[in-house]
Enzyme design. Structure first.
Site, PDB file in Angstrom:
ATOM      1  N   SER A   6       0.861  -1.188   0.000  1.00 45.79           N
ATOM      2  CA  SER A   6       0.000   0.000   0.000  1.00 45.79           C
ATOM      3  C   SER A   6       0.894   1.233   0.000  1.00 45.79           C
ATOM      4  O   SER A   6       2.084   1.146   0.322  1.00 45.79           O
ATOM      5  CB  SER A   6      -0.939  -0.014   1.210  1.00 45.79           C
ATOM      6  OG  SER A   6      -0.231  -0.275   2.402  1.00 45.79           O
ATOM      7  N   GLU A   8       1.240   5.639   0.794  1.00 46.34           N
ATOM      8  CA  GLU A   8       0.686   6.805   1.490  1.00 46.34           C
ATOM      9  C   GLU A   8       1.053   8.093   0.758  1.00 46.34           C
ATOM     10  O   GLU A   8       2.183   8.257   0.300  1.00 46.34           O
ATOM     11  CB  GLU A   8       1.229   6.870   2.925  1.00 46.34           C
ATOM     12  CG  GLU A   8       0.657   8.052   3.701  1.00 46.34           C
ATOM     13  CD  GLU A   8       1.028   8.004   5.172  1.00 46.34           C
ATOM     14  OE1 GLU A   8       0.541   7.083   5.847  1.00 46.34           O
ATOM     15  OE2 GLU A   8       1.799   8.857   5.615  1.00 46.34           O
ATOM     16  N   ALA A  42      -2.340  18.603  11.146  1.00 48.38           N
ATOM     17  CA  ALA A  42      -2.557  18.849  12.580  1.00 48.38           C
ATOM     18  C   ALA A  42      -3.910  19.509  12.799  1.00 48.38           C
ATOM     19  O   ALA A  42      -4.271  20.477  12.125  1.00 48.38           O
ATOM     20  CB  ALA A  42      -1.444  19.731  13.134  1.00 48.38           C
ATOM     21  N   ASP A  99      -2.071  15.494  15.994  1.00 47.37           N
ATOM     22  CA  ASP A  99      -1.405  16.605  16.680  1.00 47.37           C
ATOM     23  C   ASP A  99      -2.269  17.848  16.561  1.00 47.37           C
ATOM     24  O   ASP A  99      -2.870  18.090  15.514  1.00 47.37           O
ATOM     25  CB  ASP A  99      -0.044  16.893  16.031  1.00 47.37           C
ATOM     26  CG  ASP A  99       0.866  15.678  16.068  1.00 47.37           C
ATOM     27  OD1 ASP A  99       0.954  15.059  17.151  1.00 47.37           O
ATOM     28  OD2 ASP A  99       1.471  15.353  15.034  1.00 47.37           O
ATOM     29  N   GLN A 166       4.954   3.224  12.352  1.00 47.19           N
ATOM     30  CA  GLN A 166       5.891   4.307  12.082  1.00 47.19           C
ATOM     31  C   GLN A 166       7.050   3.700  11.286  1.00 47.19           C
ATOM     32  O   GLN A 166       7.357   2.521  11.463  1.00 47.19           O
ATOM     33  CB  GLN A 166       6.391   4.818  13.441  1.00 47.19           C
ATOM     34  CG  GLN A 166       7.640   5.649  13.430  1.00 47.19           C
ATOM     35  CD  GLN A 166       7.331   7.057  12.990  1.00 47.19           C
ATOM     36  OE1 GLN A 166       7.227   7.298  11.801  1.00 47.19           O
ATOM     37  NE2 GLN A 166       7.187   7.972  13.919  1.00 47.19           N
ATOM     38  N   PHE A 206      13.364  14.890  10.057  1.00 46.87           N
ATOM     39  CA  PHE A 206      12.053  14.258  10.159  1.00 46.87           C
ATOM     40  C   PHE A 206      12.087  13.134  11.200  1.00 46.87           C
ATOM     41  O   PHE A 206      11.202  13.007  12.037  1.00 46.87           O
ATOM     42  CB  PHE A 206      11.713  13.690   8.776  1.00 46.87           C
ATOM     43  CG  PHE A 206      10.262  13.464   8.524  1.00 46.87           C
ATOM     44  CD1 PHE A 206       9.303  14.374   8.923  1.00 46.87           C
ATOM     45  CD2 PHE A 206       9.847  12.314   7.849  1.00 46.87           C
ATOM     46  CE1 PHE A 206       7.946  14.158   8.674  1.00 46.87           C
ATOM     47  CE2 PHE A 206       8.500  12.089   7.595  1.00 46.87           C
ATOM     48  CZ  PHE A 206       7.554  13.008   8.009  1.00 46.87           C
ATOM     49  N   HIS A 256       3.864  -1.041   3.704  1.00 49.89           N
ATOM     50  CA  HIS A 256       3.161   0.228   3.470  1.00 49.89           C
ATOM     51  C   HIS A 256       4.220   1.304   3.217  1.00 49.89           C
ATOM     52  O   HIS A 256       5.017   1.605   4.104  1.00 49.89           O
ATOM     53  CB  HIS A 256       2.320   0.586   4.704  1.00 49.89           C
ATOM     54  CG  HIS A 256       1.522   1.843   4.560  1.00 49.89           C
ATOM     55  ND1 HIS A 256       0.366   1.913   3.802  1.00 49.89           N
ATOM     56  CD2 HIS A 256       1.695   3.092   5.078  1.00 49.89           C
ATOM     57  CE1 HIS A 256      -0.133   3.150   3.871  1.00 49.89           C
ATOM     58  NE2 HIS A 256       0.665   3.882   4.631  1.00 49.89           N
TER      59      HIS A 256
END
Length: 275
Positions: A6, A8, A42, A99, A166, A206, A256
């Site tokens: 998959s 993102e 966020a 967030d 993550q 990051f 992913h």
């Protein structure tokens, strides 16, 4: 049977970005993804953009998962937004606490992702397949690895179907997380999140911000390449492909990819993996 993958994306901010993302999606659709997910800013700041990209993906004949965060939200607003997604034909959600934009207090009627998962199940039954986030190297705000595991288990008990991690660069961390869940009788599918390495400075910044560990040997090699982008990308392709091969060998149920709205690096990894 094909191995599930998959992708993102994040909602682009400009018309040029939107046009570029359309091309990126078409390139990646050649790999027959199980679904494509779209991130949520966020405090729901990109909601319109997120829902727009989700709608476009569905219109292109691919299953789309909308990220959905709840921090600062009310039950009424969440109910209305979920109904909107359901009406669009969305069958899959990535349920997150999310967030708040800086300067906001916590507020809202949801304090944890598990609250959101429970609310979705209560209001919409099994209308959505619910993905949640997992942190093989521990969520940066968790008090301890055990507290983090328990937070994940709470999300599963609230009704999560599966999880996406993550990103990480250490297969052992993922496998240990899987083992820890098994020991506690938790058996939802956990899909490793994969970040292709295409640059050095941004990746390090990051990773430091979100608590993803870059092993010292990878960090030093990346720093050693300086501004040599070709070498960074070649090294990154080797490192990430080898890790994906190891994850598959050790029983990962899918991959992913965090594409960052680019296709080249993800396609190169898929090619090497024969996907």
């Amino acid at each position: 049977m094909t191995f599930p993958i998959s992708f993102e994306f994040f909602p682009p901010k400009t018309p040029e970005g939107a046009q570029k993302l359309r091309g990126v999606r078409q390139d990646l659709y050649t790999r027959k993804p199980q679904f494509c997910s779209v991130t949520y800013g966020a405090g729901g700041s990109t909601q319109e953009g997120t829902f727009g990209v989700v709608k476009a993906i569905l219109g292109e004949g691919v299953d789309a998962a909308s990220h959905f965060s709840c921090v600062g939200a009310t039950k009424a607003s969440v109910r209305a937004q979920l109904q909107q997604l359901k009406d669009m034909g969305v069958k899959r959600l990535v349920a997150l606490r999310g967030d708040l934009p800086s300067g906001y207090g916590l507020g809202g009627e949801f304090h944890y992702a598990s609250d959101l998962v429970a609310f979705i199940r209560q209001e919409f039954g099994n209308d959505f397949h619910i993905e949640v986030a997992a942190y093989p190297e521990m969520h940066p705000q968790s008090r301890s690895p055990e507290a983090d595991l328990q937070a994940f288990i709470t999300k599963v008990k609230a009704g999560a179907d599966s999880a996406i991690t993550q990103y990480f660069f250490n297969a052992d961390a993922f496998c240990r997380f899987q083992d820890d869940l098994q020991k506690r009788g938790v058996d939802v599918p956990v899909i490793p999140g994969i970040m292709p390495i295409t640059g050095s400075t941004q990746l390090m910044r990051f990773s430091d911000a979100c608590g993803a560990e870059i092993p010292r040997w990878i960090r030093l090699r990346l720093q050693g390449f300086g501004d040599d982008v070709a070498s960074i990308r070649s090294f990154g392709l080797d490192v990430v492909t080898q890790m994906c091969e190891e994850l598959r060998r050790r029983g990962a149920v899918g991959l992913h990819f965090y594409t960052m709205n680019q296709s080249a690096a993800t396609l190169a990894i898929c090619d090497r993996l024969g996907l």
